[in-house]
Design an enzyme around this catalytic site. Structure first.
Site, short mmCIF file in Angstrom:
data_model
loop_
_atom_site.label_atom_id
_atom_site.label_comp_id
_atom_site.label_asym_id
_atom_site.label_seq_id
_atom_site.Cartn_x
_atom_site.Cartn_y
_atom_site.Cartn_z
N HIS A 1 145.20 78.01 -0.01
CA HIS A 1 144.38 78.42 -1.15
C HIS A 1 144.59 79.90 -1.50
O HIS A 1 144.38 80.29 -2.66
CB HIS A 1 142.90 78.17 -0.85
N LYS A 2 145.02 80.73 -0.54
CA LYS A 2 145.22 82.14 -0.83
C LYS A 2 146.43 82.33 -1.76
O LYS A 2 146.36 83.06 -2.76
CB LYS A 2 145.42 82.93 0.47
N ASP B 1 166.26 78.85 -3.38
CA ASP B 1 166.56 78.34 -2.03
C ASP B 1 166.57 76.82 -2.01
O ASP B 1 167.37 76.20 -1.30
CB ASP B 1 165.53 78.88 -1.03
N THR C 1 156.87 79.58 -9.48
CA THR C 1 157.03 80.23 -8.17
C THR C 1 156.34 81.59 -8.17
O THR C 1 156.02 82.13 -7.12
CB THR C 1 158.52 80.40 -7.83
N SER D 1 170.38 83.60 -2.68
CA SER D 1 169.73 82.80 -3.71
C SER D 1 169.63 83.53 -5.04
O SER D 1 169.36 82.91 -6.07
CB SER D 1 168.33 82.38 -3.25
N HIS D 2 169.86 84.87 -5.05
CA HIS D 2 169.78 85.63 -6.29
C HIS D 2 171.06 86.42 -6.56
O HIS D 2 171.07 87.30 -7.42
CB HIS D 2 168.58 86.59 -6.25
N ARG E 1 168.02 93.75 3.94
CA ARG E 1 168.84 93.92 2.72
C ARG E 1 169.54 95.27 2.72
O ARG E 1 170.72 95.36 2.37
CB ARG E 1 167.96 93.82 1.48
#
Length: 346
Positions: free
Chosen positions: A230-231, A189, A161, A48-49, A311
């Site tokens: 909420h976190k 994504d 995001t 995605s990057h 990775r």
């Protein structure tokens, strides 16, 4: 390897990226820093990057938003603060300009902050914090994006995001690094799901009526959700403040307004903090860093995986082979763009 992927030589990918960016009008510095970033992400199989992000960089020029030849301006703001004005360019050249000053200030003061302003940031944060950790410093980075994400209990986008990244140096080893969006899924994504017409995971998005959806097209018309309810929502609000008003830059809603329908990568700022273990602990720094290794051993010793381990394995595997997998539809689009440019110049 899946039929959806094609192996491409790393050198070929680099030549393809730099060639496309230079042909589009980016300066040599921008073309080099952007290509370095996406090729390294692709080597890590962070699809995605990776090379996919070249498309968004090309769209920045095509839609008249970016200054492709902008030269960042470094400003020494305070003993522990450096600011880099990207001057409406892509953020990576600004980060490269500010990194040496940030590292020097962190070692002198014990900790330091780098504010990057007026930039288009399209990539992950982990390449930046990893480079800082490679210099023996602890790093934290945050940035906002476009208002795509609804707050917990809400139904309309407010947040970006809003990723958060952290890196811890490990002498003789890759740094401990994590980088995650405070949204339940990365925007990149969602775009990849749209391209492949595959459903989103449950609990990641709502449609325009505020109802849960796994349809990526409906998610784009509605809103993404934060992770952890909420976190994640509270963390996302914190990042809005740190990377927006604190450094005099745009919030995600303001970035979306600046975009004005162009639908390009966000225009905003980034806050990066570096901490020097040697300044905090003096001669005891080495022993205390070893205590960190005890923590990592306790995690891995029970079969759990450290963030970024996948990775790093992919990076080593692909570097040894000299080739890496790329989604076939992404390569097809990039090669088509390259062929069109070549035809124009003949």
């Amino acid at each position: 390897m899946s039929e959806d992927f094609e192996m491409i030589a790393i050198d070929e990918a680099r030549a393809l990226g730099e060639g496309l960016l230079l042909a589009a009008g980016y300066s040599e510095d921008h073309a080099r820093t952007i290509t370095d970033c996406v090729v390294h992400a692709q080597m890590d199989e962070c699809h995605s990057h990776g090379l996919y992000r070249l498309i968004s960089c090309l769209e920045l020029i095509e839609r008249g938003k970016v200054d492709p030849a902008a030269t960042p301006v470094v400003e020494d703001r305070a003993p522990a603060i450096v600011r880099v004005d990207a001057r409406q360019g892509v953020s990576l050249s600004a980060f490269e300009a500010g990194l040496p000053v940030l590292a020097e200030k962190a070692r002198h003061c014990g900790l330091a902050a780098l504010a990057i302003n007026n930039c288009f940031h399209f990539s992950a944060l982990w390449p930046e914090v990893e480079r800082i950790a490679d210099q023996g410093l602890v790093a934290i980075a945050v940035t906002v994006s476009h208002a795509w994400v609804a707050p917990a209990g809400g139904s309309r986008p407010v947040f970006g995001t809003n990723p958060f990244a952290f890196a811890w140096p490990r002498p003789g080893k890759h740094p401990f690094v994590f980088d995650f969006a405070t949204s339940a899924i990365a925007r990149g994504d969602i775009e990849l799901h749209r391209r492949t017409q595959t459903p989103l995971p449950e609990g990641t998005a709502i449609d325009a009526d505020g109802k849960p959806t796994t349809d990526p097209d409906k998610a784009v018309d509605g809103a993404m959700l934060t992770f952890g309810g909420h976190k994640g929502s509270a963390l996302s609000a914190m990042i809005e403040l740190l990377a927006g008003p604190l450094i005099g830059d745009l919030t995600s809603a303001e970035s979306m307004a600046f975009d004005d329908g162009a639908k390009v990568t966000p225009f905003h700022g980034e806050l990066i903090i570096a901490l020097d273990p040697a300044s905090f602990m003096g001669q005891a720094a080495r022993d205390n860093l070893k205590r960190g290794e005890t923590l990592f051993d306790a995690i891995e010793g029970q079969g759990a995986r450290l963030p970024s381990a996948r990775r790093y394995r992919a990076r080593a595997r692909n570097a040894k082979a000299g080739v890496m997998p790329v989604r076939r539809n992404v390569l097809d689009e990039l090669r088509l763009r390259a062929a069109k440019h070549q035809n124009k110049t003949i």
